[in-house]
Design a protein around this motif. Structure first.
Motif, PDB file in Angstrom:
ATOM      1  N   GLN A 330       2.288 -35.505 -62.740  1.00  0.00           N
ATOM      2  CA  GLN A 330       2.047 -34.432 -63.151  1.00  0.00           C
ATOM      3  C   GLN A 330       0.636 -34.625 -64.029  1.00  0.00           C
ATOM      4  OE1 GLN A 330       1.895 -31.475 -61.128  1.00  0.00           O
ATOM      5  NE2 GLN A 330       0.007 -31.364 -62.262  1.00  0.00           N
ATOM      6  N   ARG A 331       1.279 -35.317 -65.414  1.00  0.00           N
ATOM      7  CA  ARG A 331      -0.046 -35.695 -65.835  1.00  0.00           C
ATOM      8  C   ARG A 331      -1.262 -36.463 -65.731  1.00  0.00           C
ATOM      9  NH1 ARG A 331       4.004 -36.709 -69.599  1.00  0.00           N
ATOM     10  NH2 ARG A 331       4.186 -39.079 -68.922  1.00  0.00           N
ATOM     11  N   VAL A 332      -0.468 -37.506 -64.797  1.00  0.00           N
ATOM     12  CA  VAL A 332      -1.798 -38.599 -64.320  1.00  0.00           C
ATOM     13  C   VAL A 332      -2.657 -37.665 -63.010  1.00  0.00           C
ATOM     14  CG1 VAL A 332      -2.230 -40.408 -62.514  1.00  0.00           C
ATOM     15  CG2 VAL A 332       0.045 -40.148 -64.531  1.00  0.00           C
ATOM     16  N   ILE A 333      -2.441 -36.329 -62.172  1.00  0.00           N
ATOM     17  CA  ILE A 333      -3.212 -35.855 -61.450  1.00  0.00           C
ATOM     18  C   ILE A 333      -3.869 -34.607 -61.665  1.00  0.00           C
ATOM     19  CG2 ILE A 333      -2.747 -33.837 -59.815  1.00  0.00           C
ATOM     20  CD1 ILE A 333      -0.292 -35.233 -59.082  1.00  0.00           C
ATOM     21  N   THR A 334      -3.553 -34.488 -63.144  1.00  0.00           N
ATOM     22  CA  THR A 334      -3.704 -33.182 -63.961  1.00  0.00           C
ATOM     23  C   THR A 334      -5.501 -33.979 -64.729  1.00  0.00           C
ATOM     24  OG1 THR A 334      -1.913 -31.893 -64.679  1.00  0.00           O
ATOM     25  CG2 THR A 334      -4.169 -31.805 -66.033  1.00  0.00           C
ATOM     26  N   ASP A 335      -5.041 -35.214 -65.109  1.00  0.00           N
ATOM     27  CA  ASP A 335      -6.302 -36.187 -65.622  1.00  0.00           C
ATOM     28  C   ASP A 335      -6.680 -36.373 -64.166  1.00  0.00           C
ATOM     29  OD1 ASP A 335      -7.375 -37.803 -68.081  1.00  0.00           O
ATOM     30  OD2 ASP A 335      -7.024 -39.773 -66.271  1.00  0.00           O
ATOM     31  N   LEU A 336      -6.809 -36.798 -63.300  1.00  0.00           N
ATOM     32  CA  LEU A 336      -7.938 -36.829 -62.183  1.00  0.00           C
ATOM     33  C   LEU A 336      -8.271 -35.921 -61.722  1.00  0.00           C
ATOM     34  CD1 LEU A 336      -5.342 -39.506 -59.527  1.00  0.00           C
ATOM     35  CD2 LEU A 336      -7.268 -40.083 -61.293  1.00  0.00           C
ATOM     36  N   VAL A 337      -7.513 -34.581 -61.914  1.00  0.00           N
ATOM     37  CA  VAL A 337      -8.831 -33.322 -61.839  1.00  0.00           C
ATOM     38  C   VAL A 337      -9.920 -33.512 -62.206  1.00  0.00           C
ATOM     39  CG1 VAL A 337      -8.411 -31.170 -61.568  1.00  0.00           C
ATOM     40  CG2 VAL A 337      -6.798 -32.424 -60.504  1.00  0.00           C
TER      41      VAL A 337
END
Length: 342
Positions: A330-337
């Motif tokens: 989830q942290r990775v996805i948030t960072d990509l967003v």
């Protein structure tokens, strides 16, 4: 290598009996031992049927234990992970020696340097029963990988441990663990180290449709001018999932992306076919558009990869909970967003 043998490879599609519902560690270990004995019988009979020229047998992913189902990391390590110098691996080496084949297995594995953790390992035994390759899966949703403890792992084992290729009389063998067939970078890193035959231990949802993994098996073969020998489970028993959730489509794919043999549903040795190393090596030496491996221009791609971080290394501090794996993604996805990538 001076010779280029032709031999038969077998992707053995066999049932996985999980240890999730075993009442204790002792009964789980008993299930594992019984699984090895069953595999010994099946490999012996299958090789006798496929022919004496069968030199390579690939087994499915986590065939001795099934995957974890909510158990904590230390619980699963105690119940299902094998010791590198333990009796289970020794017994698997005996199977390879008894049948006289290279045997590719996939199992959860302990490491004395990382107590209470485990890795998912691909191990290849030679016909003398000796380990010729050990690889720890680098991309996993629910298990610790060397990438999660990368600095310490490299300090212990060095960079060559990440993408090992076994140079054997039956060709240069490289492992592919489960969904890592979906990661072209993994296959390419093996290919530039000389890999000729990818041994793919898998447990996957198969279908008459082109599933992501089935597409990837063809793509990895074409992209790297390499064979893919892919073994799927013949059902997952005792895991809580519907039993046929992981079943079918074990196959052998040649370096042109052509399926040479494929199993239907259920336990089967039908996925066996000839590996023609001479033909593969001649194909790789041709001046032709289809010789994709010889036309790579890595200098163009290297700056993009070197300057981009998606899932950072060294994310693990201590023993993770199952929720930690989900939180990391989830942290990775948030960072990509936030970066506008997605």
């Amino acid at each position: 290598m001076t010779d280029a043998p032709r031999y038969r490879a077998l992707a053995l599609q066999t049932a996985c009996h999980s240890v999730n519902d075993c009442p204790d560690t002792a009964s789980a270990r008993s299930t594992i031992r019984a699984g090895i004995d069953r595999l010994h019988r099946e490999i012996t009979a299958s090789v006798a049927t496929s022919g004496a020229d069968t030199r390579l047998v690939v087994l499915p992913e986590y065939v001795l234990t099934g995957p974890p189902r909510g158990e904590s990391v230390p619980q699963w390590a105690e119940r299902a992970a094998l010791a590198v110098d333990g009796t289970e691996y020794a017994r698997l080496g005996e199977v390879a020696a008894d049948v006289g084949v290279y045997l590719s297995v996939n199992a959860y594995e302990l490491d004395e340097h990382f107590p209470d953790l485990y890795f998912q390992a691909c191990v290849i035994f030679d016909p003398a029963g000796e380990v010729v390759l050990r690889y720890r899966r680098l991309n996993s949703m629910w298990s610790v990988t060397p990438h999660d403890v990368l600095d310490r792992y490299l300090e212990l084992y060095g960079p060559d441990s990440l993408f090992p290729v076994a140079d054997t009389p039956i060709g240069r063998l490289a492992p592919m663990a489960s969904e890592e067939i979906l990661y072209p970078e993994v296959a390419r890193c093996f290919a530039v180290r000389g890999a000729e035959v990818f041994v793919h231990n898998s447990s996957e949802v198969a279908s008459a449709l082109l599933s992501p993994k089935n597409i990837a098996k063809l793509a990895r073969a074409v992209e790297n001018s390499a064979y893919v020998v892919s073994a799927n489970t013949a059902g997952l028993y005792g895991s809580g999932l519907p039993e046929m959730s992981g079943d079918g489509s074990s196959k052998v794919v040649d370096h042109r992306g052509l399926v040479l043999a494929e199993a239907a549903s259920g336990a089967s040795m039908a996925a066996n076919a000839e590996i023609d190393l001479g033909g593969l090596r001649a194909f790789r030496r041709r001046v032709a558009m289809e010789n994709v491996l010889a036309r790579q221009r890595f200098e163009l791609y290297a700056p993009t990869y070197a300057g981009t971080v998606v899932h950072p290394a060294n994310q693990l501090d201590g023993v993770p909970s199952r929720q930690d794996f989900r939180a990391t993604q989830q942290r990775v996805i948030t960072d990509l967003v936030d970066r506008g990538v997605i």
